[in-house]
Motif scaffolding. Structure first.
Motif: not given
Length: 177
Positions: A109-122, A130-136
């Protein structure tokens, strides 16, 4: 096994409450160390991404996420994960399995907001990483810790064979009081 103190009284064996408190305290200690590790790893990864040219502007052209922001958010949600793990250890029959499913679901679920943020692709790609690092870190450490604490619990639990007794009747071979 009982021990005697100087007055000759027999000391009671440690209560299950002490064991329970020790298991919860051990899990919290492990969670705090994992939280620190996840926070440091995420902040370092964000610093490396910034050095590599990721701007972390949300939305594109907007304000930049500071490194301290990554640390604070990682620390907060890691503590939330520890609280969930402690609650599951306390109230679930299969805390490691339930924690794994819960944590993976919340990470997805936490991976959804980056797509909705309006930020560039990089920036979006870096935020996903950076979501996956602490999750791991957190999921691996807390699941292993829960697994080891529930294995200990089941190994220490006495096995009791229950014999059904009808009212007023004793099973054959039981002494009469």
């Amino acid at each position: 096994m009982h021990s005697r103190n100087n007055s000759g009284d027999v000391a009671a064996p440690p209560s299950s409450q002490t064991s329970h408190t020790h298991r919860l305290g051990g899990l919290v200690g492990t969670g705090v160390v994992a939280t620190l590790a996840a926070t440091v790893a995420t902040t370092l990864a964000a610093a490396l991404a910034t050095a590599a040219g990721v701007d972390f502007e949300i939305p594109d052209g907007g304000p930049t996420i500071p490194l301290a922001g990554f640390a604070v958010v990682t620390c907060f949600f890691s503590v939330v994960g520890v609280v969930i793990a402690v609650a599951l250890l306390r109230w679930s029959t299969r805390p490691a399995r339930r924690f794994g499913w819960t944590a993976v679901s919340l990470t997805a679920i936490s991976l959804v907001p980056p797509f909705l943020s309006g930020a560039d692709t990089t920036t979006v790609a870096a935020l996903l990483g950076l979501h996956l690092v602490p999750a791991t870190v957190m999921i691996t450490v807390l699941t292993r810790s829960l697994r080891s604490r529930t294995d200990c619990r089941s190994a220490r639990a006495p096995s009791v064979t229950r014999i059904p007794v009808r009212a007023g009747r004793r099973p054959p071979g039981w002494p009469v009081r």
